[in-house]
Design a protein around this motif. Structure first.
Motif, PDB file in Angstrom:
ATOM      1  N   GLY A 173       0.814  -1.209   0.000  1.00 42.33           N
ATOM      2  CA  GLY A 173       0.000   0.000   0.000  1.00 42.33           C
ATOM      3  C   GLY A 173       0.844   1.254   0.000  1.00 42.33           C
ATOM      4  N   TRP A 174       1.932   1.250   0.776  1.00 39.39           N
ATOM      5  CA  TRP A 174       2.815   2.409   0.828  1.00 39.39           C
ATOM      6  C   TRP A 174       3.475   2.648  -0.526  1.00 39.39           C
ATOM      7  N   VAL A 175       3.962   1.572  -1.132  1.00 36.65           N
ATOM      8  CA  VAL A 175       4.595   1.694  -2.446  1.00 36.65           C
ATOM      9  C   VAL A 175       3.596   2.231  -3.469  1.00 36.65           C
ATOM     10  N   GLY A 176       2.382   1.672  -3.461  1.00 34.16           N
ATOM     11  CA  GLY A 176       1.355   2.106  -4.404  1.00 34.16           C
ATOM     12  C   GLY A 176       1.017   3.574  -4.259  1.00 34.16           C
ATOM     13  N   GLN A 177       0.844   4.035  -3.021  1.00 32.03           N
ATOM     14  CA  GLN A 177       0.523   5.441  -2.794  1.00 32.03           C
ATOM     15  C   GLN A 177       1.665   6.349  -3.236  1.00 32.03           C
ATOM     16  N   ALA A 178       2.891   5.951  -2.930  1.00 32.33           N
ATOM     17  CA  ALA A 178       4.033   6.786  -3.278  1.00 32.33           C
ATOM     18  C   ALA A 178       4.215   6.900  -4.784  1.00 32.33           C
ATOM     19  N   VAL A 179       4.101   5.781  -5.492  1.00 29.01           N
ATOM     20  CA  VAL A 179       4.232   5.796  -6.950  1.00 29.01           C
ATOM     21  C   VAL A 179       3.131   6.648  -7.571  1.00 29.01           C
ATOM     22  N   GLU A 180       1.899   6.466  -7.118  1.00 26.24           N
ATOM     23  CA  GLU A 180       0.783   7.241  -7.663  1.00 26.24           C
ATOM     24  C   GLU A 180       0.981   8.729  -7.411  1.00 26.24           C
ATOM     25  N   GLY A 181       1.409   9.083  -6.202  1.00 23.57           N
ATOM     26  CA  GLY A 181       1.630  10.486  -5.893  1.00 23.57           C
ATOM     27  C   GLY A 181       2.733  11.094  -6.740  1.00 23.57           C
ATOM     28  N   MET A 182       3.834  10.343  -6.923  1.00 24.25           N
ATOM     29  CA  MET A 182       4.941  10.850  -7.721  1.00 24.25           C
ATOM     30  C   MET A 182       4.533  11.055  -9.165  1.00 24.25           C
ATOM     31  N   VAL A 183       3.905  10.045  -9.762  1.00 27.06           N
ATOM     32  CA  VAL A 183       3.545  10.136 -11.171  1.00 27.06           C
ATOM     33  C   VAL A 183       2.532  11.262 -11.390  1.00 27.06           C
ATOM     34  N   SER A 184       1.550  11.369 -10.505  1.00 24.06           N
ATOM     35  CA  SER A 184       0.534  12.412 -10.651  1.00 24.06           C
ATOM     36  C   SER A 184       1.159  13.798 -10.590  1.00 24.06           C
ATOM     37  N   ARG A 185       2.062  14.006  -9.629  1.00 20.53           N
ATOM     38  CA  ARG A 185       2.713  15.315  -9.520  1.00 20.53           C
ATOM     39  C   ARG A 185       3.582  15.592 -10.734  1.00 20.53           C
ATOM     40  N   ARG A 186       4.306  14.583 -11.177  1.00 20.84           N
ATOM     41  CA  ARG A 186       5.201  14.772 -12.321  1.00 20.84           C
ATOM     42  C   ARG A 186       4.408  15.102 -13.574  1.00 20.84           C
ATOM     43  N   GLU A 187       3.260  14.453 -13.741  1.00 21.92           N
ATOM     44  CA  GLU A 187       2.431  14.713 -14.916  1.00 21.92           C
ATOM     45  C   GLU A 187       1.868  16.128 -14.892  1.00 21.92           C
ATOM     46  N   ARG A 188       1.564  16.643 -13.707  1.00 18.51           N
ATOM     47  CA  ARG A 188       0.985  17.985 -13.603  1.00 18.51           C
ATOM     48  C   ARG A 188       2.027  19.089 -13.705  1.00 18.51           C
ATOM     49  N   LEU A 189       3.229  18.842 -13.185  1.00 14.94           N
ATOM     50  CA  LEU A 189       4.167  19.932 -12.985  1.00 14.94           C
ATOM     51  C   LEU A 189       5.316  20.010 -13.973  1.00 14.94           C
ATOM     52  N   ALA A 190       5.583  18.946 -14.738  1.00 17.63           N
ATOM     53  CA  ALA A 190       6.797  18.953 -15.541  1.00 17.63           C
ATOM     54  C   ALA A 190       6.615  18.229 -16.849  1.00 17.63           C
ATOM     55  N   THR A 191       7.543  18.476 -17.758  1.00 13.46           N
ATOM     56  CA  THR A 191       7.583  17.735 -19.006  1.00 13.46           C
ATOM     57  C   THR A 191       8.275  16.404 -18.754  1.00 13.46           C
ATOM     58  N   PHE A 192       8.376  15.585 -19.803  1.00  2.89           N
ATOM     59  CA  PHE A 192       8.966  14.270 -19.648  1.00  2.89           C
ATOM     60  C   PHE A 192      10.345  14.202 -20.298  1.00  2.89           C
ATOM     61  N   SER A 193      11.090  15.291 -20.235  1.00  7.17           N
ATOM     62  CA  SER A 193      12.418  15.306 -20.835  1.00  7.17           C
ATOM     63  C   SER A 193      13.487  14.804 -19.881  1.00  7.17           C
ATOM     64  N   GLY A 194      13.127  14.547 -18.619  1.00 11.22           N
ATOM     65  CA  GLY A 194      14.105  14.070 -17.653  1.00 11.22           C
ATOM     66  C   GLY A 194      13.444  13.240 -16.586  1.00 11.22           C
ATOM     67  N   ALA A 195      14.200  12.898 -15.547  1.00  7.89           N
ATOM     68  CA  ALA A 195      13.664  12.055 -14.485  1.00  7.89           C
ATOM     69  C   ALA A 195      14.089  12.615 -13.144  1.00  7.89           C
ATOM     70  N   VAL A 196      13.424  12.189 -12.080  1.00  8.21           N
ATOM     71  CA  VAL A 196      13.751  12.650 -10.742  1.00  8.21           C
ATOM     72  C   VAL A 196      13.794  11.464  -9.798  1.00  8.21           C
ATOM     73  N   GLY A 197      14.547  11.621  -8.717  1.00  8.53           N
ATOM     74  CA  GLY A 197      14.491  10.647  -7.643  1.00  8.53           C
ATOM     75  C   GLY A 197      13.268  10.929  -6.797  1.00  8.53           C
ATOM     76  N   ILE A 198      12.748   9.920  -6.161  1.00  6.77           N
ATOM     77  CA  ILE A 198      11.547  10.081  -5.348  1.00  6.77           C
ATOM     78  C   ILE A 198      11.812   9.550  -3.957  1.00  6.77           C
ATOM     79  N   VAL A 199      11.471  10.310  -2.942  1.00 11.44           N
ATOM     80  CA  VAL A 199      11.596   9.852  -1.571  1.00 11.44           C
ATOM     81  C   VAL A 199      10.232   9.393  -1.080  1.00 11.44           C
ATOM     82  N   ILE A 200      10.179   8.199  -0.502  1.00  9.27           N
ATOM     83  CA  ILE A 200       8.952   7.694   0.101  1.00  9.27           C
ATOM     84  C   ILE A 200       9.103   7.788   1.610  1.00  9.27           C
ATOM     85  N   GLU A 201       8.393   8.716   2.222  1.00 14.44           N
ATOM     86  CA  GLU A 201       8.421   8.845   3.667  1.00 14.44           C
ATOM     87  C   GLU A 201       7.281   8.024   4.249  1.00 14.44           C
TER      88      GLU A 201
END
Length: 262
Positions: A173-201
Motif C-alpha cells: 500500500g505504501w509503495v502504491g501510494q508513493a508511486v501514484e503520488g509521484m507520477v501524478s505530480r510529475r504529470e501535472r508539474l513537468a515535461t517528460f524530458s528528464g527524471a527525478v528521484g523520489i523519496v517515500i516517507e
C-alpha cells in the motif's frame, strides 16, 4: 484497495510513466483513454467502425507515432496469455477503424527496472519489466536477497528473490501510494524530458512522495542515481535496463525462476 491492487496499479503507472519519459516525442495514450477517444484525438480513422463491446476498451500503451501497442501484465504464464489475447483484441479493433497510415502492431523492445529503497534495515525492492512477445510487457516485483545500505550495492549484486505475501501486504500500500503520488505530480508539474528521484516517507500507515532532486538526462540513461537516505523514507531510483534475453517467452519465464501454472 488490497495490496495486490496497490502493487498492480503502481506497476502500470510506473511502467507507463517511464515509457512516456523514454519517448518524449511520441504521441502516446495510456489506459485512461478508450479506443474511441484515441481514434478521435489522434484523427486516426472512423470510430463508428468499432463494435459496441469495443468502445470501452482501454489499451495500456498506444503509441500513435510508432503505431505500436502494449499490454502490461504480471510475470507469469497467465499474464502472458491474457496480454497476448487482449493485445490481439485491441489491435483488431483499432486497425479496423483506420483511414490513413500503416496499421498498428504489437510493440517490441521496451524494458526497464527501478529500485525502491526503504529505511535502513529493510530490503530493497526491485520492479523489472520487459517485452516477452510483441505487444506484451510483463513485470515482476522482487527484493534483494540480503539487506543493503546502498542501492548501488544491491543493484550490483543483482540477487533478487521473490517477495513474501507478508512483505507485499505490509508495504504494498505504501509503495502504491508513493508511486501514484509521484507520477501524478510529475504529470501535472513537468515535461517528460528528464527524471527525478523520489523519496517515500513512511509514517504510520501513510506514505507521501516528493522530489529528492533531478537526475540529468532521460530515465534510465545514466549512472548518476542518488544514494538513498541513511535514515527514514526510501527512494525510487532508475537504472539502465539490461538487454532482454533472446529466448522464447516460455523459456524466459522458466529461466527467471517463475512458477508456471500446471
Amino acid at each position: 484497495m488490497s495490496w495486490k491492487l496497490f502493487l498492480g496499479n503502481a506497476s502500470h503507472r510506473m511502467i507507463a510513466y517511464i515509457y512516456k519519459v523514454n519517448h518524449p516525442r511520441s504521441i502516446a495514450f495510456f489506459n485512461t483513454e478508450t479506443l474511441p477517444s484515441i481514434i478521435e484525438k489522434a484523427r486516426l480513422g472512423n470510430a463508428s467502425q468499432l463494435r459496441p463491446d469495443e468502445r470501452g476498451l482501454r489499451p495500456d500503451i498506444t503509441d500513435v507515432t510508432s503505431r505500436s501497442l502494449f499490454e502490461i501484465k504480471p510475470w507469469n504464464a497467465q499474464g502472458l496469455q491474457e496480454g497476448r489475447e487482449e493485445a490481439r483484441t485491441y489491435l483488431t479493433a483499432l486497425n479496423r477503424t483506420l483511414l490513413v497510415g500503416r496499421p498498428f502492431t504489437g510493440g517490441t523492445d521496451f524494458s526497464g527496472e527501478i529500485l525502491i529503497c526503504f529505511a535502513r534495515g529493510h530490503y530493497i525492492w526491485h520492479l523489472g519489466w520487459q517485452t516477452t512477445e510483441p505487444g506484451v510487457v510483463q513485470y515482476r516485483w522482487t527484493r534483494s536477497q540480503q539487506r543493503f545500505e546502498s542501492a548501488a550495492a544491491a543493484y550490483e549484486a543483482g540477487q533478487w528473490v521473490e517477495l513474501t505475501e507478508e512483505e507485499m501486504r505490509q508495504y504494498g500500500g505504501w509503495v502504491g501510494q508513493a508511486v501514484e503520488g509521484m507520477v501524478s505530480r510529475r504529470e501535472r508539474l513537468a515535461t517528460f524530458s528528464g527524471a527525478v528521484g523520489i523519496v517515500i516517507e513512511v509514517i504510520g500507515n501513510t506514505a507521501t512522495a516528493f522530489f529528492s532532486g533531478a537526475i540529468t538526462g532521460r530515465m534510465g540513461s545514466g549512472s548518476g542515481a542518488q544514494q538513498p537516505p541513511t535514515q527514514g523514507g526510501g527512494q525510487v531510483i532508475p537504472f539502465p535496463a539490461r538487454p532482454p534475453p533472446s529466448v522464447p517467452p516460455a523459456q524466459l519465464l522458466a529461466a527467471t525462476g517463475m512458477s508456471l501454472p500446471r
